[in-house]
Design a protein around this motif. Structure first.
Motif: not given
Length: 357
Positions: A14-15, A36, A55
């Motif tokens: 996810t990041h 992200r 973020e």
């Protein structure tokens, strides 16, 4: 902090914390749409605040950008080659002039991303513009209702209010070791982006000291003692390039002044109320009227670092600067450099190399 780390880029990611990474990783993350891309500063901020911060406040730098890709690393340049600056490079000067011309003044912008803002009528309120988590908003609400102490240093409810009023005041920025041309650039950027007032000397409201070189100046030492950001002029140029105040960490002169980063972190963790204790264990000091830097400046530095200064030599255990009169038995006469070097290294240095007797 509870996250799972993957060694490969997959559908569960996810990041992406991107720093000098492979362009293919950047392209994959961008293509996915749901991932992200953040800088390492985002991780640090989450750790400091104890919550998952927005973020968007800490985006990763697109290193596939030709402007960044072609930027030479300092260590790769020949030692005898002068560093390219707007003063000695016509193309860079032209580009800088164009950016300054295109820069449109904005409303004052503060880089402090604290979720707390001040409302004189209602006290502490949460700023929805910062897009912090609902958890933090509820936490602040609970604190307001219970009059809970926000400061880790254990200040009273009145002390909290004074500290928050200080945070709301206009911050000041100081320039040092800087030619007039660079000073004009700093002035124009600050005027356009807002959030600061420029002053000549480091004071209680100063949060940033921007240096045009690596020379140790009085303002640098005052900035260290007060826990200010000590930054290179490059920070200003990149703020100009991005049209906004950008994170300061990559431009901090921590290699030249190691104590600066330590003092800044101490100030941050203590919500601005931190008192240095470098000279706290030293005997009372008397500063000679013929000292260099000037007497009042040395007195301020010693007091900011927890030292005690007396007005007469009869009460002193240490005399700073040349002094030929009578003094108490057992007292010592030390060079002013002992004070300056001790602050630079944030360590009580031995008297031996600074004795003037």
């Amino acid at each position: 902090m509870g996250a799972q780390v993957s060694k490969t880029f997959n559908k569960q990611v996810t990041h992406v914390v991107f720093n000098n990474g492979h362009p293919a990783t950047w392209r994959k993350a961008k293509k996915s749409g749901d991932v992200r891309l953040v800088s390492v500063l985002w991780v640090g901020r989450c750790y400091d605040d104890g919550v998952r911060v927005d973020e968007e406040l800490y985006p990763a730098i697109d290193e596939t950008n030709p402007v960044l890709k072609n930027k030479k690393h300092r260590c790769m340049q020949p030692k005898d080659s002068p560093e390219r600056t707007p003063e000695n490079d016509r193309r860079m000067r032209k580009k800088l002039d164009k950016m300054m011309k295109d820069l449109v003044p904005k409303q004052p912008l503060v880089t402090d991303v604290s979720p707390i803002i001040i409302d004189e009528e209602n006290g502490i309120v949460y700023s929805p513009a910062l897009k912090r988590s609902d958890y933090m908003a509820q936490r602040l609400k609970d604190m307001k209702e219970k009059r809970e102490n926000l400061s880790p240093t254990g200040m009273c409810s009145s002390g909290l209010k004074r500290n928050l009023v200080k945070k709301n005041a206009m911050r000041t920025l100081v320039m040092t070791s800087m030619p007039s041309e660079k000073q004009q650039t700093v002035g124009q950027v600050v005027k356009a982006l807002g959030g600061f007032a420029i002053v000549d000397r480091v004071c209680e409201s100063t949060t940033h000291v921007v240096s045009g070189g690596h020379r140790r100046t009085l303002n640098i030492l005052l900035g260290i003692a007060r826990g200010c950001w000590i930054l290179s002029f490059e920070w200003i140029l990149w703020c100009l390039e991005q049209r906004q105040w950008i994170p300061e960490e990559p431009y901090e002169l921590s290699d030249q002044f190691p104590a600066a980063q330590i003092c800044r972190l101490q100030r941050h963790l203590s919500a601005g109320e931190h008192q240095q204790d470098l000279f706290q264990s030293q005997p009372a000091m008397f500063v000679s009227q013929h000292s260099q830097p000037p007497t009042q400046s040395l007195v301020e530095l010693i007091q900011l670092c927890g030292g005690t200064v007396c007005k007469t030599v009869r009460q002193a255990g240490i005399c700073i600067g040349k002094y030929s009169g009578r003094r108490p038995e057992g007292s010592r006469i030390l060079s002013e450099q002992w004070v300056l070097d001790s602050i630079t290294h944030l360590k009580q240095l031995s008297y031996d190399n600074y004795d003037l007797e």
